[in-house]
Design an enzyme around this catalytic site. Structure first.
Site, mmCIF file in Angstrom:
data_model
loop_
_atom_site.group_PDB
_atom_site.id
_atom_site.type_symbol
_atom_site.label_atom_id
_atom_site.label_comp_id
_atom_site.label_asym_id
_atom_site.label_seq_id
_atom_site.Cartn_x
_atom_site.Cartn_y
_atom_site.Cartn_z
ATOM 1 N N ASP A 100 0.724 -1.137 0.014
ATOM 2 C CA ASP A 100 -0.019 0.066 -0.046
ATOM 3 C C ASP A 100 0.920 1.244 -0.108
ATOM 4 O OD1 ASP A 100 -2.382 1.462 0.419
ATOM 5 O OD2 ASP A 100 -1.896 1.863 2.288
ATOM 6 N N GLU A 112 -1.609 -1.323 -6.029
ATOM 7 C CA GLU A 112 -2.976 -0.832 -6.806
ATOM 8 C C GLU A 112 -2.456 -0.052 -8.060
ATOM 9 O OE1 GLU A 112 -5.784 0.433 -2.989
ATOM 10 O OE2 GLU A 112 -3.720 1.133 -2.934
ATOM 11 N N ASP A 169 -3.532 1.779 7.020
ATOM 12 C CA ASP A 169 -2.434 1.490 6.029
ATOM 13 C C ASP A 169 -2.350 -0.088 6.295
ATOM 14 O OD1 ASP A 169 -2.452 3.859 5.204
ATOM 15 O OD2 ASP A 169 -0.714 4.597 6.693
ATOM 16 N N CYS A 199 -14.039 -1.967 13.363
ATOM 17 C CA CYS A 199 -14.906 -2.628 12.489
ATOM 18 C C CYS A 199 -16.409 -2.971 13.145
ATOM 19 C CB CYS A 199 -14.444 -4.111 11.909
ATOM 20 S SG CYS A 199 -15.698 -4.767 10.975
#
Length: 403
Positions: free
Chosen positions: A179, A266, A348, A338
């Protein structure tokens, strides 16, 4: 297999003059051919073919004898081929329209033949033997040699050779997800452990020094020797920043490639991200695109694989434990819980793990790298109606409007 080696050159004053003449001839012919292409298109509406402006060379050498005297003939042929390639890149959407060249910018010429390496010298047609520093042995058949001069008046030669593929040394076989960010340059997850690599911020380190020297440069009279002297000082600072950044990217990419066989990243929309005025300088300085390019070619050398996941994959908003996806997650939120499984996540680290898992899913499915849309709206159908912004265009402060 093609391999390029860049070496530093130290030409004599006479050789510097000869190189300057060669650059001048190549630059003049490029501008002449480009002007001919533009004029032909305006008159006929059709592009001028390579054979047309390449066939003008014999007549041009008669009209302008210095084209033949000061420049090696194959260099001018390379100029024509490079202009044709520039037009093809433009029409296929890989580059902008070709520009006219100036003597004030970086200069370069390409020799496709008759360049040899002789001990500590590079023998170039019509220039002679130029002293060079070879930090590694030049092996294989020399295909082309590109000689260039930077803004700080340093001379380099890029020697492209055709070599036999070497045996790959034993290296890591891990699958890692990366990332990329601004606070931490790269967050790497191998499925078990996570490693963060800080952003060195080379431009910020030299900001004060650069501003001071640019201020002195702005006070000098245009065209004066003093201005030229301070222009080189500014160019040296920029060169040092670029070299430091490239050194960091090379070392980190080599370390990650040696430890792994598959790397998942990505497909970031960097061109869109730099439109954010608040973050554009930081994004441009960090060098994400170059870093991925380094990883790509180094993986290919060891028969590894680079997997690029869709830029709209919600890596930051997805819980890596239960798969719950948040509706919104602003850029300033670095940690979150969550609501489904109550797991505490570092933004991250969670994104890096999700990127790795998505890459594993793509490889397991056997679909290879995803295919991206070429132009137009590239958002998935779910985003079109709701007006959601691109998940990985987190640098944007305004939402993307629905199409």
């Amino acid at each position: 297999m093609l391999k390029a080696t860049k070496v530093r050159l130290y030409p004599t004053p006479e050789q510097e003059l000869a190189l300057a003449k060669s650059w001048g001839c190549a630059r003049w012919y490029w501008n002449f051919a480009l002007n001919a292409c533009i004029g032909h298109y305006q008159e006929t509406g059709k592009s001028l073919k390579l054979e047309s402006y390449k066939g003008m060379l014999p007549q041009l050498k008669k009209e302008y004898p210095w084209l033949k005297e000061d420049c090696y003939s194959s260099v001018l042929h390379c100029v024509a081929i490079n202009l044709d390639r520039a037009y093809k890149n433009f029409f296929e959407g890989r580059a902008k329209f070709p520009k006219f060249k100036s003597k004030h910018n970086k200069q370069s010429i390409q020799y496709p033949q008759n360049v040899t390496v002789n001990s500590e010298y590079l023998k170039v047609p019509k220039i002679g033997e130029i002293k060079a520093i070879f930090h590694r042995e030049i092996t294989g058949k020399i295909k082309t040699v590109t000689i260039s001069r930077t803004s700080s008046n340093k001379y380099f030669a890029s020697i492209l050779c055709e070599v036999e593929p070497s045996e790959v040394k034993e290296s890591g076989d891990k699958i890692i997800g990366i990332d990329l960010g601004l606070k931490d340059f790269a967050i790497v997850h191998n499925g078990e452990n996570v490693t963060k690599y800080a952003n060195p911020k080379y431009l910020k380190r030299h900001q004060k020094n650069l501003a001071r020297k640019q201020k002195k440069l702005s006070r000098k009279t245009k065209g004066s020797k003093s201005r030229e002297k301070f222009r080189k000082n500014v160019a040296k600072v920029h060169e040092k920043i670029a070299n430091s950044r490239q050194d960091f990217l090379h070392k980190l990419s080599r370390k990650l490639v040696n430890e792994s066989q598959v790397i998942v990243v990505e497909n970031l929309n960097v061109k869109g991200m730099v439109k954010n005025r608040k973050l554009s300088q930081s994004i441009s300085d960090v060098g994400w695109g170059k870093f991925i390019n380094f990883i790509d070619y180094k993986l290919k050398q060891k028969s590894g694989e680079l997997v690029e996941i869709d830029r709209f994959f919600p890596s930051s908003k997805t819980c890596s434990c239960c798969g719950h996806i948040l509706d919104e997650l602003s850029l300033d939120v670095r940690e979150w819980d969550c609501p489904s499984c109550q797991t505490h996540h570092d933004r991250d680290e969670n994104a890096a793990l999700n990127i790795r898992n998505e890459g594993v899913r793509i490889l397991t499915k056997g679909g290879g790298n995803p295919v991206f849309a070429d132009g137009g709206c590239v958002r998935p159908p779910a985003c079109k109606s709701k007006g959601h912004r691109s998940v990985k265009s987190e640098a944007y402060t305004e939402p993307i409007r629905a199409v």
